[in-house]
Write a protein that holds these residues in place. Structure first.
Motif, PDB file in Angstrom:
ATOM      1  N   THR A  67       0.862  -1.173   0.000  1.00 35.49           N
ATOM      2  CA  THR A  67       0.000   0.000   0.000  1.00 35.49           C
ATOM      3  C   THR A  67       0.900   1.225   0.000  1.00 35.49           C
ATOM      4  N   ARG A  68       0.328   2.327  -0.431  1.00 35.90           N
ATOM      5  CA  ARG A  68       1.055   3.602  -0.451  1.00 35.90           C
ATOM      6  C   ARG A  68       0.225   4.578   0.368  1.00 35.90           C
ATOM      7  N   ARG A  69       0.896   5.293   1.274  1.00 35.29           N
ATOM      8  CA  ARG A  69       0.157   6.271   2.090  1.00 35.29           C
ATOM      9  C   ARG A  69       1.047   7.476   2.365  1.00 35.29           C
ATOM     10  N   ARG A  70       0.395   8.582   2.665  1.00 33.68           N
ATOM     11  CA  ARG A  70       1.115   9.816   2.983  1.00 33.68           C
ATOM     12  C   ARG A  70       1.306   9.902   4.490  1.00 33.68           C
TER      13      ARG A  70
END
Length: 198
Positions: A67-70
């Motif tokens: 997953t990609r998150r800020r």
């Protein structure tokens, strides 16, 4: 561009559809240390092009491995991390490391090395030290591993309040990792320094 597939109704073929591309399992190795920025991944994967890394990360996110998150401010950067499905690849990487260990007989002049690359094969050999976080110091750098089953499995750099610290060279680390030298033997021979001593 559509992703290639083996188009075989076989679990091994399906697994290779997801992780068989060059660099994918090495990205998993890096993400087993916890969330990483794109620039950190690129730095610890010498030889991967930015295009290939971006493509693999996109494929891995689509396949449910990452997953990609800020991050919240003040960081406010994107990080990649493994999903639960991606973390299930740890035993696969451990088995590949076991299988590949004999090929480490001699370091080639062109070989890149990062200390934390030893974490996965070494972690399961440290059970005699008890559950906790163990800091490992090599000439190539410092990393730490968890022996308590927690996550992330390892991290680059020193540990915060480690239960123990091991100091050894890369050859001894490889010998312990592949089982040709026990941790106890390494300590008794003086090729492994353990603090605090057992």
């Amino acid at each position: 561009m559509p992703r290639r597939s083996y188009d075989q109704y076989c679990p091994a073929a399906r697994a290779l559809d997801a992780v068989g591309d060059r660099w994918t399992l090495l990205i998993v190795r890096e993400l087993l240390a916890g969330p990483r920025r794109y620039t950190d991944l690129h730095a610890d994967l010498p030889g991967v092009s930015t295009d290939v890394l971006a493509s693999r990360l996109k494929d891995m996110e689509r396949d449910g491995l990452t997953t990609r998150r800020r991050l919240p401010p003040p960081g406010a950067v994107f990080v990649y991390e493994l999903s639960a499905r991606g973390r299930e690849l740890l035993p696969v990487l451990a088995a590949l490391a076991d299988w590949g260990a004999p090929a480490l007989a001699e370091r080639r002049p062109t070989d890149a090395v990062r200390a934390h690359w030893f974490a996965i094969p070494l972690a399961r050999r440290l059970g005699d030290l008890g559950a906790g976080v163990i800091e490992v110091r090599l000439d190539e750098g410092v990393f730490h591993v968890r022996t308590d089953g927690g996550e992330p499995l390892y991290g680059d750099g020193p540990a915060d309040r480690p239960a123990a610290t091991l100091t050894l060279d890369a050859d001894t680390c490889i010998a312990i990792s592949d089982g040709s030298l026990s941790l106890k033997e390494g300590i008794s021979r003086g090729s492994v320094l353990l603090d605090p001593p057992v």
